[in-house]
Scaffold this motif. Structure first.
Motif, PDB file in Angstrom:
ATOM      1  N   TYR A  26      43.821  24.150  21.482  1.00 31.95           N
ATOM      2  CA  TYR A  26      42.859  25.024  20.389  1.00 31.95           C
ATOM      3  C   TYR A  26      43.256  26.368  20.679  1.00 31.95           C
ATOM      4  N   LEU A  51      36.606  24.974  14.605  1.00 32.99           N
ATOM      5  CA  LEU A  51      36.458  24.715  16.157  1.00 32.99           C
ATOM      6  C   LEU A  51      37.544  24.944  16.940  1.00 32.99           C
ATOM      7  N   ARG A  52      38.535  24.597  16.137  1.00 31.82           N
ATOM      8  CA  ARG A  52      39.967  24.687  16.893  1.00 31.82           C
ATOM      9  C   ARG A  52      40.644  26.110  16.880  1.00 31.82           C
ATOM     10  N   ARG A  54      39.163  29.186  16.984  1.00 37.10           N
ATOM     11  CA  ARG A  54      37.684  30.098  17.181  1.00 37.10           C
ATOM     12  C   ARG A  54      37.935  31.562  17.161  1.00 37.10           C
ATOM     13  N   SER A  66      36.240  32.145  28.591  1.00 35.54           N
ATOM     14  CA  SER A  66      35.967  30.757  27.857  1.00 35.54           C
ATOM     15  C   SER A  66      37.164  29.873  28.059  1.00 35.54           C
ATOM     16  N   GLY A  69      37.012  28.171  31.379  1.00 34.96           N
ATOM     17  CA  GLY A  69      36.085  27.322  31.522  1.00 34.96           C
ATOM     18  C   GLY A  69      36.181  25.935  30.733  1.00 34.96           C
ATOM     19  N   ALA A  70      36.943  26.118  29.210  1.00 39.54           N
ATOM     20  CA  ALA A  70      37.326  25.079  28.754  1.00 39.54           C
ATOM     21  C   ALA A  70      38.299  24.159  29.354  1.00 39.54           C
ATOM     22  N   ALA A  71      39.429  24.987  30.026  1.00 39.08           N
ATOM     23  CA  ALA A  71      40.501  24.358  30.702  1.00 39.08           C
ATOM     24  C   ALA A  71      40.220  23.590  31.644  1.00 39.08           C
ATOM     25  N   VAL A  73      37.580  21.832  31.913  1.00 44.21           N
ATOM     26  CA  VAL A  73      37.019  20.525  31.507  1.00 44.21           C
ATOM     27  C   VAL A  73      37.916  19.698  30.481  1.00 44.21           C
ATOM     28  N   MET A  75      40.405  20.737  28.195  1.00 44.88           N
ATOM     29  CA  MET A  75      40.953  21.615  27.155  1.00 44.88           C
ATOM     30  C   MET A  75      42.143  22.056  27.368  1.00 44.88           C
TER      31      MET A  75
ATOM     32  N   VAL B 124      33.046  25.957  28.820  1.00 43.47           N
ATOM     33  CA  VAL B 124      32.731  24.548  28.985  1.00 43.47           C
ATOM     34  C   VAL B 124      31.858  23.998  27.799  1.00 43.47           C
ATOM     35  N   THR B 126      32.398  25.289  24.548  1.00 42.00           N
ATOM     36  CA  THR B 126      33.332  25.002  23.540  1.00 42.00           C
ATOM     37  C   THR B 126      33.826  23.712  23.734  1.00 42.00           C
ATOM     38  N   ALA B 127      34.244  23.327  24.872  1.00 44.53           N
ATOM     39  CA  ALA B 127      34.835  21.854  24.989  1.00 44.53           C
ATOM     40  C   ALA B 127      33.844  20.731  24.514  1.00 44.53           C
ATOM     41  N   GLN B 129      31.401  21.055  22.475  1.00 49.29           N
ATOM     42  CA  GLN B 129      31.363  21.216  21.136  1.00 49.29           C
ATOM     43  C   GLN B 129      32.578  20.530  20.255  1.00 49.29           C
ATOM     44  N   ASN B 130      33.691  21.128  20.843  1.00 53.93           N
ATOM     45  CA  ASN B 130      34.928  20.574  20.212  1.00 53.93           C
ATOM     46  C   ASN B 130      35.074  18.774  20.334  1.00 53.93           C
ATOM     47  N   TRP B 131      34.652  18.272  21.331  1.00 57.22           N
ATOM     48  CA  TRP B 131      34.812  16.896  21.689  1.00 57.22           C
ATOM     49  C   TRP B 131      33.650  16.260  20.880  1.00 57.22           C
TER      50      TRP B 131
END
Lengths: 325, 316
Positions: A26, A51-52, A54, A66, A69-71, A73, A75, B124, B126-127, B129-131
């Motif tokens: 994303y 969402l993808r 943003r 962010s 953090g997303a990476a 978990v 993403m 986190v 964001t992830a 929410q996206n999933w």
């Protein structure tokens, strides 16, 4: 089939292809839509949704942090930071939270940080000191990042696809200037760590990245008229660096000039020059030349800017200096 | 919703184990086994009221202080202490020290800068929410960290994006020896929630049941997709800023707060209500001390990493 497209269009294609391929990819950045004009993220929201794609608050900290953090978990974020100058607001997030995070935590439980940070670099646009910087060496100095510096639309697309698929943080720098160039219709990737010889030559090796490749090719063409045969090498990625291709060229030519738009001190030229001296000192027939910003903020007025940033003339002068030694 | 006796006992056990871990870590710092210092969380275990109710697939970001985040999530005390001693068996193979990640239990790592976690928490979120998941991120920070731009940028972003983040400020009143009034304009950090259009609530941080109750509301809200909340837990750290630091705070203050010890406070309430017997309470404490003593012994006897390991783990 080949088409001629811009770097922004090439990156746009790369992002769209990778987002179709992998739902974990994303994009996050400031003002991604509605977008005015052409950019790497133009129109992506229409296909992939909000969402993808943003659109973030005006905070490089939030955008880059962010992404980290997303990476962590699962993403695969692409963080659009617009200009490298702005990304200084997020250096803690980029240098320490992404670059050092895996190492600090010993790769805990297979920890990965697949992040691409997009940053625009470069002057020659009357941008003054805080819209013209090219801080490649700053990022290269710190452990844990990979650094892609495409000089052509072809490489921008192929390297960006590789960057998105890499399990590590990648700094992806593109210059504000740059002409359209040929890009194939069919999908392809450009691997990291493989330099390309933009122009073969026998007398002097020039190493240049990004827009400096364009200026160096012009300088090489001019010097060819004077009987000087310049080899131009574009590393395409600084980390990993294809030092073997550079050293092989210097062994052939005996002379090296590094062209870098960043400030000279502790710069790309210093690093590449040192690595070449460590590996091929006896092959060098002249001191390593550096063409770079003489450690000044980039000034606004075009004549002042031209006095500070590398030019075709200053590159030619540096090349000729290695021949008079 | 009131907690069952079993849930209250589980919370009490987590608090006792956390306290026992802190005591073991403090002893290892005092003996020099920990090559750096230890930032004790003794006195702040009431935060476990929030942590213990997280689901196994939820996430937590921690502060530099204390071990209750790890203990509450189920991390292995042996590997935690091994890491603090710089040993190969540690969670980060000795590379992080106090900077520990336990991804298996949803703890993403520890920032060397205070406020470094807040932007990670929104990532986190964001992830999630996206999933399309219904997990939450509990993000701890101190009142000093409320000064940082990272905190505010992240709270704003979480609110704009309606992310499932529960911000939990542990207000222990001091950065080092400096009282909060010197560096923070508002006495109640919870007031900052209004700036970001989310609920903010001040809670007695030393009352683990009150913390549990407030956190439950915030977690339910986040899990249902209604966005972030901010809780402020008023508490006090009993130990100095670090075990190696000199404490010049008014000793009378610590005495007063010791009377409100969160672990003893919960024990007394459970004894009073008959949900815990004195024998059980003593057994829990003895078992926790035994567990942490064994973990300390494991950490001490565990080998250091081979120096060659310094060259590993930079890239995936």
């Amino acid at each position: 089939m080949m088409r001629s497209i811009t770097t922004a269009q090439a990156m746009n294609e790369a992002l769209a292809e990778e987002m179709r391929r992998d739902p974990a990819v994303y994009v996050v950045g400031l003002g991604l839509y509605p977008s005015a004009g052409e950019s790497a993220t133009s129109g992506l929201v229409d296909e992939f949704g909000e969402l993808r794609v943003r659109s973030a608050p005006m905070s490089e900290t939030a955008i880059a942090g962010s992404a980290v953090g997303a990476a962590l978990v699962g993403m695969r974020p692409v963080a659009e930071l617009h200009l490298a100058d702005f990304a200084f607001n997020a250096l803690d997030e980029i240098l320490s939270k992404s670059g050092k995070w895996r190492y600090t935590h010993g790769g805990n439980d297979g920890m990965k940080l697949p992040i691409v940070f997009l940053e625009g670099i470069g002057g020659y646009v009357a941008g003054a000191s805080e819209h013209s910087q090219s801080p490649l060496a700053l990022y290269w100095h710190f452990p844990g990042l990979k650094i892609a510096v495409p000089a052509t639309p072809y490489d921008a697309k192929g390297l960006l696809k590789t960057a998105v698929r890499d399990d590590n943080p990648v700094m992806f720098f593109t210059h504000k200037l740059g002409a359209p160039g040929p890009v194939p219709d069919d999908e392809y990737v450009v691997p990291f760590g493989e330099a390309v010889v933009r122009r073969p030559g026998a007398d002097v090796t020039v190493v240049a990245t990004s827009y400096m490749v364009v200026l160096s090719m012009e300088a090489a063409a001019n010097l060819a008229d004077q009987g000087v045969d310049v080899e131009v090498i574009d590393p395409r990625t600084l980390e990993p660096l294809d030092i073997e291709t550079i050293v092989a060229s210097v062994v052939k030519t005996g002379r090296l000039v590094v062209v870098d738009e960043d400030t000279e001190r502790c710069g790309v030229g210093a690093e590449i020059g040192a690595q070449v001296m460590e590996r091929a000192f006896t092959a060098l027939r002249a001191p390593v030349g550096r063409v770079a910003n003489p450690n000044l903020p980039v000034p606004y007025s075009p004549p002042l800017e031209q006095a500070v940033l590398p030019s075709i003339t200053s590159i030619e002068t540096a090349i000729l200096a290695t021949l008079t030694n | 919703m009131t907690l069952t006796a079993v849930e209250k006992q589980a919370l009490y056990i987590a608090m006792v184990r956390s306290r026992a871990f802190e005591e073991a870590a403090g002893a290892l710092a005092a003996s020099g086994d920990i090559p750096a210092s230890w930032l004790s969380g003794i006195g702040q275990e009431g935060t476990l009221g929030a942590i213990v109710q997280l689901r196994a697939d939820d996430y937590l970001t921690i502060t530099h202080r204390g071990a209750y985040g790890f203990i509450g999530r189920g991390s292995d005390p042996r590997r935690l202490l091994a890491e603090l001693l710089g040993k190969k068996a540690g969670y980060c193979k000795g590379k992080g020290g106090r900077h520990i990640a336990d991804l298996e239990h949803g703890i993403l790592g520890k920032s060397g800068t205070v406020g470094g976690h807040a932007p990670l928490a929104i990532g986190v979120g964001t992830a999630i929410q996206n999933w399309g998941g219904d997990q939450v991120v509990l993000s701890l920070f101190g009142e000093g960290t409320s000064n940082r731009g990272t905190t505010h940028a992240s709270m704003n972003t979480a609110a704009v994006w309606q992310l499932p983040v529960v911000w939990v400020c542990e207000n222990n009143g001091y950065v080092g020896n400096v009282p909060a009034s010197v560096y923070t304009a508002t006495p109640d950090i919870a007031d900052m929630a209004a700036s970001y259009g989310m609920p903010g609530e001040v809670v007695d941080g030393n009352d683990a049941l009150a913390v549990h109750d407030a956190a439950r509301r915030a977690i339910v809200r986040a899990r249902s997709g209604s966005g972030p909340s901010l809780l402020e837990l008023k508490t006090y750290r009993i130990r100095p800023f670090a075990e190696s630091a000199t404490d010049v705070r008014d000793p009378a203050e610590a005495v007063a707060w010791r009377d409100r010890d969160p672990v003893a406070g919960l024990r007394d309430r459970l004894l009073e209500s008959g949900e815990l017997t004195l024998a059980d309470a003593e057994a829990v404490t003895a078992a926790a001390r035994e567990e942490m003593a064994a973990a300390a012994a494991y950490a001490r006897e565990s080998p250091f990493p081979d120096p060659a390991a310094a060259f590993e783990d930079l890239y995936a």
